[in-house]
Every structure is written in structure tokens, then in C-alpha cells.
Motif scaffolding. Sequence first.
Motif, mmCIF file in Angstrom:
data_model
loop_
_atom_site.group_PDB
_atom_site.id
_atom_site.type_symbol
_atom_site.label_atom_id
_atom_site.label_comp_id
_atom_site.label_asym_id
_atom_site.label_seq_id
_atom_site.Cartn_x
_atom_site.Cartn_y
_atom_site.Cartn_z
ATOM 1 N N PHE B 6 113.417 -74.003 30.886
ATOM 2 C CA PHE B 6 112.878 -72.959 30.028
ATOM 3 C C PHE B 6 112.651 -73.465 28.614
ATOM 4 O O PHE B 6 111.629 -73.196 27.997
ATOM 5 C CB PHE B 6 113.827 -71.750 29.986
ATOM 6 C CG PHE B 6 113.764 -70.927 31.229
ATOM 7 C CD1 PHE B 6 112.576 -70.322 31.600
ATOM 8 C CD2 PHE B 6 114.867 -70.769 32.035
ATOM 9 C CE1 PHE B 6 112.497 -69.564 32.758
ATOM 10 C CE2 PHE B 6 114.797 -70.018 33.187
ATOM 11 C CZ PHE B 6 113.618 -69.415 33.552
ATOM 12 N N ILE B 7 113.641 -74.220 28.119
ATOM 13 C CA ILE B 7 113.508 -74.735 26.753
ATOM 14 C C ILE B 7 112.338 -75.707 26.672
ATOM 15 O O ILE B 7 111.545 -75.665 25.730
ATOM 16 C CB ILE B 7 114.834 -75.391 26.296
ATOM 17 C CG1 ILE B 7 115.889 -74.292 26.127
ATOM 18 C CG2 ILE B 7 114.650 -76.157 24.987
ATOM 19 C CD1 ILE B 7 117.294 -74.794 25.921
ATOM 20 N N ALA B 8 112.190 -76.536 27.708
ATOM 21 C CA ALA B 8 111.063 -77.477 27.731
ATOM 22 C C ALA B 8 109.744 -76.709 27.737
ATOM 23 O O ALA B 8 108.808 -77.036 26.994
ATOM 24 C CB ALA B 8 111.165 -78.368 28.965
ATOM 25 N N TYR B 9 109.685 -75.640 28.541
ATOM 26 C CA TYR B 9 108.438 -74.864 28.621
ATOM 27 C C TYR B 9 108.116 -74.222 27.274
ATOM 28 O O TYR B 9 106.974 -74.261 26.794
ATOM 29 C CB TYR B 9 108.551 -73.787 29.701
ATOM 30 C CG TYR B 9 107.305 -72.952 29.767
ATOM 31 C CD1 TYR B 9 106.128 -73.479 30.288
ATOM 32 C CD2 TYR B 9 107.285 -71.664 29.258
ATOM 33 C CE1 TYR B 9 104.965 -72.734 30.308
ATOM 34 C CE2 TYR B 9 106.132 -70.913 29.280
ATOM 35 C CZ TYR B 9 104.972 -71.447 29.807
ATOM 36 O OH TYR B 9 103.833 -70.710 29.814
ATOM 37 N N GLY B 13 104.884 -75.024 24.979
ATOM 38 C CA GLY B 13 104.023 -73.932 24.517
ATOM 39 C C GLY B 13 103.885 -73.923 23.008
ATOM 40 O O GLY B 13 102.789 -73.763 22.461
ATOM 41 N N PHE B 14 105.000 -74.122 22.330
ATOM 42 C CA PHE B 14 105.000 -74.137 20.867
ATOM 43 C C PHE B 14 104.169 -75.317 20.341
ATOM 44 O O PHE B 14 103.368 -75.164 19.413
ATOM 45 C CB PHE B 14 106.447 -74.230 20.374
ATOM 46 C CG PHE B 14 106.603 -73.960 18.910
ATOM 47 C CD1 PHE B 14 106.220 -72.739 18.361
ATOM 48 C CD2 PHE B 14 107.148 -74.926 18.078
ATOM 49 C CE1 PHE B 14 106.357 -72.489 17.000
ATOM 50 C CE2 PHE B 14 107.281 -74.686 16.711
ATOM 51 C CZ PHE B 14 106.895 -73.470 16.178
ATOM 52 N N VAL B 16 101.718 -76.963 21.907
ATOM 53 C CA VAL B 16 100.287 -76.760 22.165
ATOM 54 C C VAL B 16 99.711 -75.758 21.164
ATOM 55 O O VAL B 16 98.626 -75.972 20.605
ATOM 56 C CB VAL B 16 100.059 -76.276 23.620
ATOM 57 C CG1 VAL B 16 98.615 -75.849 23.829
ATOM 58 C CG2 VAL B 16 100.442 -77.370 24.610
ATOM 59 N N SER B 17 100.478 -74.668 20.911
ATOM 60 C CA SER B 17 100.004 -73.668 19.938
ATOM 61 C C SER B 17 99.812 -74.303 18.566
ATOM 62 O O SER B 17 98.807 -74.054 17.886
ATOM 63 C CB SER B 17 101.005 -72.516 19.805
ATOM 64 O OG SER B 17 101.217 -71.923 21.047
ATOM 65 N N LEU B 18 100.782 -75.133 18.163
ATOM 66 C CA LEU B 18 100.665 -75.813 16.865
ATOM 67 C C LEU B 18 99.447 -76.731 16.837
ATOM 68 O O LEU B 18 98.719 -76.796 15.845
ATOM 69 C CB LEU B 18 101.929 -76.640 16.591
ATOM 70 C CG LEU B 18 103.090 -75.922 15.906
ATOM 71 C CD1 LEU B 18 104.231 -76.898 15.678
ATOM 72 C CD2 LEU B 18 102.650 -75.312 14.581
ATOM 73 N N GLY B 19 99.235 -77.436 17.968
ATOM 74 C CA GLY B 19 98.077 -78.337 18.067
ATOM 75 C C GLY B 19 96.782 -77.574 17.864
ATOM 76 O O GLY B 19 95.911 -77.994 17.084
ATOM 77 N N VAL B 20 96.646 -76.433 18.544
ATOM 78 C CA VAL B 20 95.418 -75.630 18.417
ATOM 79 C C VAL B 20 95.296 -75.093 16.993
ATOM 80 O O VAL B 20 94.205 -75.079 16.404
ATOM 81 C CB VAL B 20 95.431 -74.459 19.444
ATOM 82 C CG1 VAL B 20 94.225 -73.562 19.242
ATOM 83 C CG2 VAL B 20 95.452 -75.006 20.863
ATOM 84 N N PHE B 21 96.442 -74.676 16.425
ATOM 85 C CA PHE B 21 96.421 -74.141 15.061
ATOM 86 C C PHE B 21 95.900 -75.199 14.077
ATOM 87 O O PHE B 21 95.029 -74.918 13.244
ATOM 88 C CB PHE B 21 97.830 -73.689 14.668
ATOM 89 C CG PHE B 21 97.914 -73.142 13.271
ATOM 90 C CD1 PHE B 21 97.532 -71.837 13.005
ATOM 91 C CD2 PHE B 21 98.363 -73.935 12.225
ATOM 92 C CE1 PHE B 21 97.592 -71.325 11.721
ATOM 93 C CE2 PHE B 21 98.418 -73.432 10.935
ATOM 94 C CZ PHE B 21 98.035 -72.127 10.681
ATOM 95 N N PHE B 22 96.402 -76.422 14.207
ATOM 96 C CA PHE B 22 95.954 -77.470 13.268
ATOM 97 C C PHE B 22 94.518 -77.894 13.537
ATOM 98 O O PHE B 22 93.782 -78.251 12.628
ATOM 99 C CB PHE B 22 96.921 -78.654 13.295
ATOM 100 C CG PHE B 22 98.169 -78.386 12.491
ATOM 101 C CD1 PHE B 22 98.103 -78.267 11.105
ATOM 102 C CD2 PHE B 22 99.390 -78.191 13.108
ATOM 103 C CE1 PHE B 22 99.232 -77.981 10.353
ATOM 104 C CE2 PHE B 22 100.536 -77.908 12.369
ATOM 105 C CZ PHE B 22 100.448 -77.797 10.985
#
Lengths: 456, 86
Positions: B6-9, B13-14, B16-22
Motif C-alpha cells: 500500500f505504501i509503495a502504491y 501515485g504521489f 506520478v502526480s508530482l511528475g505531471v504537476f511539474f
Amino acid sequence: MSPAEESTAHGNQTAKAFTLTSAMWFAFATTFGMIAAGYLVAPDFMANVEYIHFGRVRPMHVNAVLFGFVTPGLIAAAFYYIPRLLRTRLYSERLGVFSAVFWNISVAAGMAGVALGYSQGREYAELPWLVDIMIVISFGLVIVNFLMTIRRRTEPILYVSIWYAAAAVVLTACTYLLGNVVWKPDTGALAGIPDAILLWFYGHNVFGLLLSPMALAVAYYVLPIATRSPLYSHTLSLIGFWSLIIVYTHIGTHHLLQVPVPTWLKTISIVDSVAMVIPVMVFLINIWYTVKGKLGDVHADIGAKFIFTGTIYYFFVNIQGSMMALPDVQRITHFNNWVVGHAHMGVLGFAGVTALGGLYFILPRITGRPLHSRFLADFQYWLVLIGITGFSIVLTIVGLIQGQAWYNGETLYRTLPGLQPYFITRLSLGLLIMVGAYTGLYNVARSLYFNRGAAA
Amino acid sequence: MYFPYFIAYMAVGFAVSLGVFFWALNRGQFKDQERARYLPLEQRASAPAAKLTRKGRIETVGLFALACCGLAASATAIVFALTQAR
């Protein structure tokens, strides 16, 4: 010829296909729901027909609503607004139509599978393994079309609706794969508590990371056009988007506060549930300021009227949701019909009504002709609105009776006679919604294929 | 032992979200927000604004009444739950 005009000239076949899909499954789904509600009034009702006894027809209703009615309705609108906001043509109409056909085959296979008893027995994730794979492929086809259209855009800025729609389909494809435990085809489940956590991670995200963002995307597109007003603040809308992505993902565990789930996970789910107030109010402030003083325009467009109503339900359902995650409130409201009422407010009152609004908004635009009957659309609006508001009230009352009875140690069967009048009322209200669904199907079919109105 | 998954998932997710944000930040998606407000309105013929009709006003009142019923039901339940659940 502008890209938008070119797109209209090419027939908007994908948007049309998903529009018909949504209207058709709305009718089927409400029929399943009526049968299920019938069992709650008279448990022997059609009990000899094994394919539609309560244990099968209830998941058929839920999955038909989620994947047959609401999602395709919101996707239909997305296939209309994405090319227009990006100033380009849809990547592939052929792929879009294929995805709509494949989508229908997947949902129909799921209904047949559950009716025949091939259920995986996990709430919201009942569909058999093969259908799970087909649903993910369906999302994959839509993702390709969305992302390739974004790639070929001529408008550099991505409007907030594009962010929401793209994120919704990508995140749901991942969530669906994980939540349905597709790497275990024999059971479609893990064992014990981890399975419960994963299931509610998936179950709540179907609403929060699929229906909500897709519906918000439609509202952000339609209401500024209907009221001829620019969006109040695009920056605010992006803050809402990013906060939703951060906050919503991990709130599913608030369904498991009474079970031995790790406390840190429960804490995250409660804090994030309450923090949902941020993206919700950001959206509502933004969209209500956009339409401020323009209620005449909202009423003039039947699509906008549906969608504006959906925003009101979004307010209710999310305030409820944030409060329901608090352990003290949940002691009364959980494991009873309060939650059923909450789910209906969210899926039908907000997302479903917004999907209907999206359909009615795009129908005249994709066909180039006026809606077959504005009266029938208004009639459907009131049937659905009275039905869902009645549902909200009746199921809330039933939930409180059940919650209090349980909390005070009352025996279950002693509460049942007192609940029957409410279930009869619920059945009657369901009838209104079902009639509304069939009225809508007729109106949509006539508007799409047998419309004699003058071309716009 | 399932926490690592769960922590890995969540971490993936976090990330990938940061990647898209940047990606969005570097591509100027957060600039020119004033023009972005008008994107749905472009390429459309303007028409006179519709006035709220009598029927529309009645509908608004009806809608408001229904909304109040829902809000009252929710508020009552929450207050009731908070005062009783002890």
C-alpha cells in the motif's frame, strides 16, 4: 472550416454512441433497481426467478448505473468538449465508436455474468474476472483517444475540464485493475483485512476519481457557455483539481472504522475525508460565482438546468460525506440505509443528473437539430429530481431508525414492521425515476435518429 | 505483511502526480490564466441573455424548497448523531 465545425461535419459518432449507451443503460439500471426495491417491500417478490433474485439484481443495478449509465453519459460529453477545448479534431472517431460498442458488450457481459451467478461477491466489484479485463480495455480505448487528441491540440492551455477528464479515465483504469485484484482470476480478492482495504480504496474511488471529476469537468464546460460568462477563476479551478487528486485517493478506509484496520490508515481516511471540503467548496464557489445573476440562462438551457441541480447535490453529498467519516457520527449512520441514501445522492443526484445535463447540452450540438422534446426533458428533470430528493429523505429516515435501533441494542426483526411504509414510499419514488429514465431514452433516441426538427 | 504494497502504491501515485504537476508547470499551464477562463466561450455566436420567466422563478423556488428538505434532513441527522452517540 474550424476544427469544431469540421468535427460536427464528421458526425460526432463517438459522442452519439456514448449518449445512446447512457440513456439505454439508465433505463435498464432503474428497472433492476425497481426489482431490487420490490424485494424490500415483499421478500417473495419474484423469488422463484433465480436470475433476478435480490443477491443478483442488486449488483446488476449498481454496476449498470456506474458503468452503463453515469460513466458513458459523462464520457459522451467529454468526447464532445475535448476536441473543442483543444481546437482540434478527435484523434479517431472510428476508435471512439469501437470503444462505445466494446463498452456496451462489456457491460452486457457483466450483467449476464452476475445474473447467471458468476459474481465475485465484493461490493461494487462483483463483475466476473473476464468482464473486469474487458472494462479495463474499454477504459484503455477511451484513454488512447483522449490522450492522442490532447497530443494533437492546437490550444496550448489545457482547460480544467481536460485535466479532470484525462485524470479520471487514467486513474480509474489503474484503480479498477488493483481494486478488482485481477492478478487473482479465481477469486478476484485478497484475503481478510487487506482485501477490505483494497476494496474500499477501489469502491470509493469509483465515485471520487471517476464520476466526480468527469462530472465536474462537464459542469466547468457547460455552465460558462450556458450563462455566457467566463469561468470565475481558472486558477481556483486548478487548485480544486490538484487538491482533489491529493485528498480523495485515500479516503476509502473511512468505510472500515469499525474493523481492525491500522489506525494510521483510518486517521488518513478521516483527515482526508474532512479535507474534501477544500476541493468541493473551491468548485462550488467557482461555479456558483460564474453563474451568479444568470439563473435565467440556466433555466433556458435544459442541460445547464440539470447540471446546476447536480452542483447543489454535490454540496449536500460532500458535506454529508465529510461528516459521516467522523467516528461519532458514523456510529449512527454506518451499516444502514443512511449510506444507501448518501450513495444515491452522490451517484444519481450529483453525477447522474450532471450526466443527463451533459447529454441534453450536447444533443442539439452533435445532431445539428433541436432536442426532440424540451417538454419531455423537463418532465424527466422533475421526475428524477422529486425521485432523488424523496430517496434522500426516506432513506435518511430509515437509516436513522436502523442506526438508533442497533445502537440501543434493539433486535433487528422488531424494527422491520416500522420500516415497511418507508420502503413502499421508496419503491414509489423509484418508479418516478424509472419512468424518467424511459422518458429520457425515448427523447434521446428520437433526438438522435428520428428527429424531424429543423436543422440548426 | 501487506503495508509495504500500500505504501509503495501511495508513493508511486504521489510521484506520478508530482511528475505531471511539474510537467504542467514547465509547459506554462499555470500561466495565462485570464485567457483560460474564456476557453469554453470562444468560437460561439453571442445571443441575448435569457430572462428568468415566471415558470423559471417557480422552478427555482421549488428547487430551493427541495434542497432545504435535503439539507434539513442531513443537518437533523448529524446533530442527532452527535448528541446521542455517547
